[in-house]
Write an enzyme that holds these catalytic residues in place. Structure first.
Site, PDB file in Angstrom:
ATOM      1  N   ARG A   1       7.477   6.337  -4.418  1.00  0.00           N
ATOM      2  CA  ARG A   1       8.147   6.657  -3.125  1.00  0.00           C
ATOM      3  C   ARG A   1       7.522   6.278  -1.951  1.00  0.00           C
ATOM      4  O   ARG A   1       6.171   5.863  -2.003  1.00  0.00           O
ATOM      5  CB  ARG A   1       7.918   8.327  -3.198  1.00  0.00           C
ATOM      6  CG  ARG A   1       6.552   8.694  -3.269  1.00  0.00           C
ATOM      7  CD  ARG A   1       6.184  10.128  -3.116  1.00  0.00           C
ATOM      8  NE  ARG A   1       4.694  10.247  -3.204  1.00  0.00           N
ATOM      9  CZ  ARG A   1       4.086  10.179  -4.537  1.00  0.00           C
ATOM     10  NH1 ARG A   1       4.750  10.024  -5.561  1.00  0.00           N
ATOM     11  NH2 ARG A   1       2.728  10.477  -4.352  1.00  0.00           N
TER      12      ARG A   1
ATOM     13  N   ASP B   1      -3.939  -1.244  -1.133  1.00  0.00           N
ATOM     14  CA  ASP B   1      -5.332  -1.697  -0.166  1.00  0.00           C
ATOM     15  C   ASP B   1      -6.472  -1.154  -0.635  1.00  0.00           C
ATOM     16  O   ASP B   1      -7.604  -1.771  -0.506  1.00  0.00           O
ATOM     17  CB  ASP B   1      -4.833  -1.144   1.123  1.00  0.00           C
ATOM     18  CG  ASP B   1      -4.484   0.011   1.353  1.00  0.00           C
ATOM     19  OD1 ASP B   1      -4.384   0.853   0.290  1.00  0.00           O
ATOM     20  OD2 ASP B   1      -3.959   0.604   2.433  1.00  0.00           O
TER      21      ASP B   1
ATOM     22  N   SER C   1       0.820  -1.244  -0.112  1.00  0.00           N
ATOM     23  CA  SER C   1      -0.007  -0.018   0.016  1.00  0.00           C
ATOM     24  C   SER C   1       0.858   1.210   0.035  1.00  0.00           C
ATOM     25  O   SER C   1       0.847   2.001   0.784  1.00  0.00           O
ATOM     26  CB  SER C   1      -0.948  -0.210   1.205  1.00  0.00           C
ATOM     27  OG  SER C   1      -1.710  -1.310   1.008  1.00  0.00           O
TER      28      SER C   1
HETATM   29  C1  BGC Z   1      -0.148   5.151   0.180  1.00  0.00           C
HETATM   30  C2  BGC Z   1      -1.403   4.256  -0.568  1.00  0.00           C
HETATM   31  C3  BGC Z   1      -2.125   3.730   0.496  1.00  0.00           C
HETATM   32  C4  BGC Z   1      -2.849   4.665   1.410  1.00  0.00           C
HETATM   33  C5  BGC Z   1      -3.489   3.854   2.567  1.00  0.00           C
HETATM   34  C6  BGC Z   1      -0.920   6.141   1.257  1.00  0.00           C
HETATM   35  O1  BGC Z   1       0.223   6.376   1.988  1.00  0.00           O
HETATM   36  O2  BGC Z   1       0.654   5.870  -0.746  1.00  0.00           O
HETATM   37  O3  BGC Z   1      -1.065   3.291  -1.498  1.00  0.00           O
HETATM   38  O4  BGC Z   1      -3.340   3.381  -0.115  1.00  0.00           O
HETATM   39  O5  BGC Z   1      -1.757   5.084   2.335  1.00  0.00           O
HETATM   40  O6  BGC Z   1      -3.058   2.757   3.004  1.00  0.00           O
END
Ligand code: BGC
Length: 496
Positions: A171, A209, A156
């Site tokens: 990143r 996610d 995620s």
């Molecule tokens: C991430 C996402 C993720 C979200 C919730 C963010 O910091 O970049 O990919 O879906 O957090 O977990």
């Protein structure tokens, strides 16, 4: 400074005039009016579109190569892993069809310091170790030679995908900061460790996610149009049409047409990195400046769980320096040293302060201050903390739903379910009510006398996204592959 708004209920019981004036000022700075929400949404819609354009924008809008809607008939056994901020979850999902599934799972605590380890191998070895433990628990004698268990990897963080089974980390977010992973495809990094252990497991899909939440919920509820996470980080996913995704033009094999649906992981935590429309306070600016990635994830830094505890800490530090609070503790006391520790307070601190039902004595607040800061708060300090928790929590909920407002406006969705998951959504009292109320402000439902239970766009708790969603996505990918259809850029197929 003239303050237009009355104080929230608890703030008005603070006896120190100066402190109560300060709370009013802070409340004012954290206020987001319905008009402001609508302006933010209008800007957000433009930014979502920009992210799909050939030139691109701040919001990555990542096509994740899920090009079918699940319908609950998908079947099969799939492994899924979910790398969260504090845990790694490993799940075996049995998709039974008929919108039914069963899961078996284990949670493994991420060792301390893992988020910022200097050696990326440690992270991928840890994941492979957990998979190994889980695998031998399920199959003490191994499995039939030649078979491979398909694994959906819920990762995620913003990862670009040229195909469904790849993901180049753009990143780190949410306080992760491990060198030599940004710019790398995380799937081979994990597969190398799995292969070293000779585990018969193969990553078949990399999943965000939010995509998992959407697909898992859609498996049982066909009215689901968005998957959302309101947790340590913040993000959303929805289905767009390939024809709307300008940046894919000319890059696809002919089996993917303009009419194909395409699941998009928005990664809208980076909305407004250029600071045009979000009403940042001086505390937001400090959080950004002191973060490992200044200038990134502007929207996330104002709304997500990872940062909410830090917001109250920064305000308490400022009030301490103004000699408004904790005056019985000297600057070099243990208590104040703790108060000055960045990220000491997590979202549970705020959420539990708001959960305290006893507004006379605030026993929970006393317990939390003792537990986290060793401070014995006065009655005024307890009231202050409660008022601040409400102010911070309310703003987080109000801003968070701008992503829903934007995606639904862009896709002209008037009525749907949005499947939500994450610690802020589940643990923060009143978050769901505040979020619904803010959606009503965005779409003008109150003026139309629509009652909350009839709001056309409803945020509902998602099905177990990270396990079931990963499994359903893996099943959809498998079905597409079986038909000889592509699951990525034409380029990625030529190379493969
Ligand atoms: C991430 C996402 C993720 C979200 C919730 C963010 O910091 O970049 O990919 O879906 O957090 O977990």
């Amino acid at each position: 400074m003239p303050i237009a708004k009355p104080a929230n209920q608890v703030a008005s019981t603070i006896t120190s005039q100066h402190l109560s004036d300060r709370v009013l000022e802070i409340q004012d700075a954290f206020e987001v009016s319905p008009t402001k929400l609508q302006q933010i949404v209008a800007h957000f819609v433009e930014e979502l579109k920009k992210g799909l354009s050939a030139k691109g924008g701040n919001i990555p809008m990542i096509p994740v190569w899920v090009m079918d809607y699940p319908n609950g008939t998908e079947t099969g056994d799939y492994l899924a892993i979910d790398l969260g901020g504090t845990n790694l979850r490993v799940v075996l999902v049995h998709l039974l069809g008929g919108q039914k599934f069963e899961t078996e799972q284990e949670k493994y605590h991420l060792p301390k310091g893992m988020r910022t380890t200097r050696n990326r191998d440690e992270l991928f070895e840890f994941i492979a170790d957990c998979l190994e433990k889980f695998f031998y628990k399920l199959h003490p004698n191994g499995i039939e030679k030649g078979t491979l268990l398909p694994l959906g990897f819920t990762f995620s963080y913003p990862a670009s995908q040229t195909r469904i089974d790849t993901g180049v980390l753009q990143r780190w977010t949410k306080g992760f900061d491990i060198p030599n992973v940004e710019g790398e495809d995380v799937v081979p990094l994990l597969m190398d460790k799995i292969n070293e252990k000779k585990l018969p497991i193969k990553v078949v899909a990399l999943i965000n996610d939010t995509a998992g939440a959407l697909v898992a919920s859609r498996y049982t509820d066909p009215t689901t149009e968005m998957g959302l996470i309101f947790g340590t980080g913040v993000n959303g996913a929805y289905y767009d049409r390939v024809g709307n995704i300008e940046k894919l033009k000319g890059k696809l094999l002919p089996d993917i047409t303009d009419e194909s649906p395409m699941l998009i992981n928005c990664e809208y935590g980076s909305f407004d990195n250029e600071h045009e429309s979000l009403p940042r306070t001086k505390y937001d600016i400090l959080i950004d400046e002191q973060s490992p990635r200044p200038g990134q994830q502007a929207f996330e830094k104002m709304t997500a769980g990872y940062y909410l505890g830090e917001l109250i800490r920064l305000i308490l530090v400022e009030l301490y320096e103004e000699k408004q609070v904790f005056q019985k503790y000297s600057k070099d006391s243990e208590q104040i040293k703790l108060l000055y520790t960045p990220y000491l307070l997590d979202t549970s601190f705020l959420a539990e302060i708001e959960g305290d039902q006893d507004l006379e004595n605030f026993p929970e607040v006393v317990r939390l201050f003792q537990e986290f800061l060793k401070i014995e708060p006065t009655l005024d300090e307890r009231r202050l903390s409660r008022a601040l928790s409400e102010i911070i929590g309310n703003r987080s909920a109000r801003l968070s739903v701008c992503g829903i407002g934007a995606a639904c406006t862009k896709m002209n969705i008037k009525k749907c379910h949005c499947a939500a998951d994450g610690s802020v959504f589940h643990k923060y009292p009143k978050f769901p009510e505040r979020a619904a109320d803010s959606l009503a402000d965005i779409f003008g439902w109150k003026e139309q006398n629509i009652q909350p239970k009839n709001y056309p766009i409803q945020i509902v708790p998602s099905q177990d996204g990270s396990g079931v969603g990963a499994a359903v996505i893996a099943a959809l990918a498998h079905a597409r592959q079986a038909k000889g259809l592509s699951l990525g850029l034409a380029e990625a197929y030529k190379k493969a």
